[in-house]
Design an enzyme around this catalytic site. Structure first.
Site, PDB file in Angstrom:
ATOM      1  N   CYS A  64       0.806  -1.218   0.000  1.00  0.00           N
ATOM      2  CA  CYS A  64       0.000   0.000   0.000  1.00  0.00           C
ATOM      3  C   CYS A  64       0.837   1.265   0.000  1.00  0.00           C
ATOM      4  O   CYS A  64       0.306   2.360  -0.185  1.00  0.00           O
ATOM      5  CB  CYS A  64      -0.919   0.005   1.221  1.00  0.00           C
ATOM      6  SG  CYS A  64      -0.038   0.086   2.809  1.00  0.00           S
ATOM      7  N   GLU A  66      -7.198  -5.763  -1.017  1.00  0.00           N
ATOM      8  CA  GLU A  66      -7.228  -4.869   0.160  1.00  0.00           C
ATOM      9  C   GLU A  66      -6.128  -3.849   0.032  1.00  0.00           C
ATOM     10  O   GLU A  66      -5.009  -4.178  -0.369  1.00  0.00           O
ATOM     11  CB  GLU A  66      -7.061  -5.697   1.441  1.00  0.00           C
ATOM     12  CG  GLU A  66      -7.032  -4.901   2.735  1.00  0.00           C
ATOM     13  CD  GLU A  66      -5.623  -4.434   3.148  1.00  0.00           C
ATOM     14  OE1 GLU A  66      -5.523  -3.514   3.976  1.00  0.00           O
ATOM     15  OE2 GLU A  66      -4.642  -5.017   2.630  1.00  0.00           O
ATOM     16  N   ARG A 112      -9.320   2.545  11.526  1.00  0.00           N
ATOM     17  CA  ARG A 112      -8.496   2.014  10.434  1.00  0.00           C
ATOM     18  C   ARG A 112      -9.392   1.831   9.210  1.00  0.00           C
ATOM     19  O   ARG A 112     -10.135   0.852   9.104  1.00  0.00           O
ATOM     20  CB  ARG A 112      -7.851   0.684  10.833  1.00  0.00           C
ATOM     21  CG  ARG A 112      -6.740   0.218   9.887  1.00  0.00           C
ATOM     22  CD  ARG A 112      -6.147  -1.093  10.354  1.00  0.00           C
ATOM     23  NE  ARG A 112      -4.951  -1.455   9.602  1.00  0.00           N
ATOM     24  CZ  ARG A 112      -3.714  -1.076   9.899  1.00  0.00           C
ATOM     25  NH1 ARG A 112      -3.499  -0.296  10.938  1.00  0.00           N
ATOM     26  NH2 ARG A 112      -2.682  -1.452   9.157  1.00  0.00           N
ATOM     27  N   ARG A 135      -9.956   1.110   5.310  1.00  0.00           N
ATOM     28  CA  ARG A 135      -9.320   0.406   4.204  1.00  0.00           C
ATOM     29  C   ARG A 135     -10.331   0.209   3.078  1.00  0.00           C
ATOM     30  O   ARG A 135     -11.531   0.073   3.313  1.00  0.00           O
ATOM     31  CB  ARG A 135      -8.787  -0.964   4.646  1.00  0.00           C
ATOM     32  CG  ARG A 135      -7.563  -0.887   5.573  1.00  0.00           C
ATOM     33  CD  ARG A 135      -6.369  -0.332   4.829  1.00  0.00           C
ATOM     34  NE  ARG A 135      -5.149  -0.316   5.597  1.00  0.00           N
ATOM     35  CZ  ARG A 135      -4.705   0.711   6.307  1.00  0.00           C
ATOM     36  NH1 ARG A 135      -5.429   1.819   6.383  1.00  0.00           N
ATOM     37  NH2 ARG A 135      -3.561   0.659   6.954  1.00  0.00           N
TER      38      ARG A 135
END
Length: 351
Positions: free
Chosen positions: A86, A126, A172, A174
């Site tokens: 990422c 993801e 968090r 995502r």
């Protein structure tokens, strides 16, 4: 020992998973908890591989997937998962995307190559939330076109925050993208509820059966995860430490998590843990801190695991692993309960 018919039937019903960029196995753990069988996993980082092998017994390919000439050699799986790096899209990084100087952005196309060669029933991608808006949305558009037009899989993107979808007190966010084989005509959008969009959903498609998880109540608190017993003294700040006066002035509550931000301490007044990062163990930035019995310390390795939804009593790091590597691996991982909910919904759609 000979397997009976019931055991053979149960194994035949297990959907298999191939996990790319597996890290320490957060996505794998979520799928295992949802009743899948991990057939193989791939990770290139040496330290992460050591941790992975310490916790799982299935096949781990420790190599750069650029060098895998024939993905089919690894074996067919029903679902391919990919938490491709990422950093190329992260707000915390340089946001270079597909033009990342270290080639990390291009690893999406390696994921696409594996999907094309193996032809799984479904996939899960993801990444960081910023992928959705990177380069004014052009990056996500390229990913969508590659998957739908190039591979003929559906494209269902959605953003979930662990505090709302995983019953974990960590903020968090995502982006997750799910898709199913031979349904490239079905495209979802982040700006709409895919499951309520009848124009995209056709009753005879697998994609229509997949449901994006709904929010759930957050019942776990920071205090449920923080260890109130005495932990190793290396986690504590001594009164002689140069940061101690700032910690003593700012850290007044024991029911939340603070964060060292290079030159000051920030209180998280929402009583949630800020997003755990890969560099939280380096000591200079984004270091999560707690006040316990009027003492100030960093979060322990086990506490960070708990905030990612791992069972800290079952998941272990090799004894020789340096704390900095443990923190990095946890920060690069995922929130397991969120993955489990997505995996269950994929399983329902495939069933």
């Amino acid at each position: 020992m000979m397997k009976n018919n019931k055991q053979q039937y149960q194994e035949a019903q297990l959907f298999t998973v191939g996990s790319l960029f597996a890290g320490i196995g957060g996505i794998c753990t979520g799928f295992i908890q949802a009743g899948y069988k991990i057939k193989w996993a791939n990770e290139y980082d040496q330290k992460a591989c050591e941790t992975y092998r310490y916790n799982y017994s299935h096949q781990l390919y420790e190599q750069d997937i650029h060098n895998v000439k024939n993905p089919k050699d690894w074996g067919y799986v029903d679902v391919i998962t990919s938490g491709f790096p990422c950093q190329a899209f992260s707000v915390a990084g340089y946001r270079q995307g597909f033009n990342d100087s270290q080639g990390r952005g291009n690893l999406f196309f390696e994921t696409a190559r594996f999907i094309e060669e193996i032809q799984p029933k479904a996939y899960l991608l993801e990444n960081v939330k910023n992928l959705a808006g990177h380069d004014n949305g052009k990056t996500l558009e390229i990913i969508k076109d590659t998957i739908t037009k190039g591979l003929n899989y559906s494209f269902i993107p959605f953003i979930l925050n662990s505090k709302d979808y995983g019953n974990v007190p960590q903020t968090r966010e995502r982006i997750y993208i799910v898709g199913f084989r031979n349904e490239g005509h079905i495209v979802g959008s982040l700006n709409q509820d895919f499951n309520d969009n009848s124009s995209n959903c056709m009753s005879n498609t697998v994609s229509n059966k997949f449901k994006i998880p709904k929010p759930i109540s957050l019942t776990r608190k920071i205090t449920d995860i923080i260890d109130r017993s005495t932990v190793d003294k290396s986690y504590y700040y001594e009164s002689s430490h140069k940061y101690y006066p700032e910690l003593e002035k700012t850290m007044i509550r024991e029911d939340t998590i603070y964060q060292w931000r290079r030159v000051y301490v920030r209180e998280n007044k929402n009583q949630l843990c800020p997003t755990l990062t890969a560099n939280m163990g380096t000591g200079g930035h984004n270091v999560p801190l707690v006040k316990v019995d009027n003492q100030y310390r960093k979060l322990t390795i086990q506490e960070c695991l708990g905030l990612q939804g791992f069972d800290p009593f079952q998941f272990k790091f090799p004894n020789h692993m340096a704390k900095s590597h443990c923190y990095k691996q946890i920060g690069n991982s995922v929130v397991v309960p969120v993955i489990k909910r997505i995996a269950l919904n994929i399983k329902y759609a495939l069933s």
